[in-house]
Design an enzyme around this catalytic site. Structure first.
Site, PDB file in Angstrom:
ATOM      1  N   GLU A  79      -5.346   4.082  -3.201  1.00 41.25           N
ATOM      2  CA  GLU A  79      -6.781   4.308  -3.044  1.00 41.25           C
ATOM      3  C   GLU A  79      -7.169   5.490  -3.919  1.00 41.25           C
ATOM      4  O   GLU A  79      -6.395   6.431  -4.065  1.00 41.25           O
ATOM      5  CB  GLU A  79      -7.097   4.624  -1.576  1.00 41.25           C
ATOM      6  CG  GLU A  79      -6.770   3.484  -0.647  1.00 41.25           C
ATOM      7  CD  GLU A  79      -7.151   3.761   0.811  1.00 41.25           C
ATOM      8  OE1 GLU A  79      -7.752   4.822   1.087  1.00 41.25           O
ATOM      9  OE2 GLU A  79      -6.853   2.905   1.656  1.00 41.25           O
ATOM     10  N   ASP A 133       0.844  -1.204   0.000  1.00 50.18           N
ATOM     11  CA  ASP A 133       0.000   0.000   0.000  1.00 50.18           C
ATOM     12  C   ASP A 133       0.871   1.242   0.000  1.00 50.18           C
ATOM     13  O   ASP A 133       1.828   1.335   0.775  1.00 50.18           O
ATOM     14  CB  ASP A 133      -0.833   0.034   1.286  1.00 50.18           C
ATOM     15  CG  ASP A 133      -2.273  -0.366   1.065  1.00 50.18           C
ATOM     16  OD1 ASP A 133      -2.773  -0.230  -0.061  1.00 50.18           O
ATOM     17  OD2 ASP A 133      -2.900  -0.819   2.043  1.00 50.18           O
ATOM     18  N   GLU A 138     -13.870  -2.174  -1.553  1.00 52.34           N
ATOM     19  CA  GLU A 138     -14.118  -2.374  -0.118  1.00 52.34           C
ATOM     20  C   GLU A 138     -15.486  -1.826   0.256  1.00 52.34           C
ATOM     21  O   GLU A 138     -15.848  -0.711  -0.141  1.00 52.34           O
ATOM     22  CB  GLU A 138     -13.019  -1.657   0.695  1.00 52.34           C
ATOM     23  CG  GLU A 138     -13.218  -1.804   2.198  1.00 52.34           C
ATOM     24  CD  GLU A 138     -12.000  -1.407   3.023  1.00 52.34           C
ATOM     25  OE1 GLU A 138     -10.937  -1.078   2.445  1.00 52.34           O
ATOM     26  OE2 GLU A 138     -12.112  -1.441   4.264  1.00 52.34           O
TER      27      GLU A 138
END
Ligand code: KIV
Length: 297
Positions: free
Chosen positions: A149, A117, A215
């Site tokens: 993200e 990440d 998610e």
């Protein structure tokens, strides 16, 4: 020499190993699986309608164990922030904190694809910043790919990273780094909002993302996204239609304790096991039961 896996490269000396197929249907599963999981194996899973599993890992032993268990993808998640470093959210963790964890996981897993990440603040400023951070994770963290993200807004960033040779997984839906702007842990893409997620996924996949992670997305929305994009999808709280599933390992194995999110399935009670072991050890020391003669020189 290690074969090229740069997206778009035609110079690979490695034949794509069949994923989930092999020399004979009775061959051991370990033989049928690729010696090293590559991005093209995940794509193959999507194309063939098979599934893969992904777990977070933050250090040596969990990485070794999950790799041995056959988990195809290990994510050095920014969830290390609240699973390793004691923070309340994923926001405070830094590149310099995550890099050594990533290196430990990459050194410990022989077969899994290692995805790192990019933490909050390390890629949002510009495509140049994202490329620079991505390079650090592949070079210093020994990761094979990174995850960011974001929405379609990040398509240009993804394009620049992929051009630079950094494979990118794009995380949409509920994105924990945007917890404050999203108003907390809320399901994304309900009803009319589903199209927004489909558009995000299409833009990010078109930009070169090798996978879309979703998610906390309703199962029907996630299925629509999965049907719309050609790349493999991964879900966490996104139903069963995605190519892969991911869980935070300390939730999956019951190390964290406390209330679990609805989408978590707990497969063990490591917290209970460790608590009992530590309590028994403490008691043995206090009562003189340990060390015994068999532990002494
Ligand atoms: O950091 C993480 O653990 C994640 C998962 C929730 C996918 O991004």
């Amino acid at each position: 020499m290690e074969p090229s896996t740069h997206p778009g490269s035609t110079a690979s000396a490695e034949q794509p190993a069949p994923y989930g197929t092999g020399p004979g249907k009775d061959a051991a599963a370990a033989i049928r699986k690729p010696a090293k999981v590559r991005i093209h194996h995940l794509q193959q899973a999507k194309d063939e309608g098979t599934k893969f599993a992904m777990l977070t890992a933050y250090e040596q032993y969990s990485a070794e164990i999950f790799d041995e268990a056959g988990i195809e993808v290990l994510l050095v998640g920014d969830s290390a922030s609240n699973n390793v470093f004691g923070n309340e959210t994923s926001l405070p963790v830094t590149v310099d904190e995550l890099l050594p964890l990533c290196r430990a996981v990459a050194r410990s897993a022989k077969r899994a694809l290692i995805v790192a990440d990019l933490p909050f603040g390390s890629y949002e400023v510009s495509a140049e910043q994202a490329v620079a951070t991505g390079v650090r994770f592949l070079k210093e963290g020994l990761a094979h790919a990174v995850k960011i993200e974001g929405t379609a807004y990040y398509a240009e960033t993804v394009k620049a990273m992929v051009q630079a040779g950094i494979p990118v997984m794009a995380h949409i839906g509920f994105t924990p780094q945007s917890e404050h702007s999203l108003g907390g842990y809320r399901v994304q893409g309900r009803g009319d909002d589903a199209q927004r997620l489909i558009d995000d996924a299409l833009a990010l996949a078109d930009a070169g993302a090798f996978s879309i992670l979703m998610e906390m997305v309703p199962a029907d929305t996630a299925a629509a996204v999965d049907a719309a994009v050609g790349v493999p999808t991964v879900g966490i709280g996104a139903g069963a239609a995605t190519t892969g599933q991911v869980l935070v390992w300390s939730d999956m194995a019951g190390l964290r304790g406390g209330k679990m999110a609805k989408f978590v399935k707990q497969y063990a009670d490591l917290r209970g096991t460790l608590l009992a072991a530590a309590a028994e050890y403490g008691e043995d020391v206090r009562t003189g039961q340990f060390p015994g003669p068999e532990h002494s020189f």
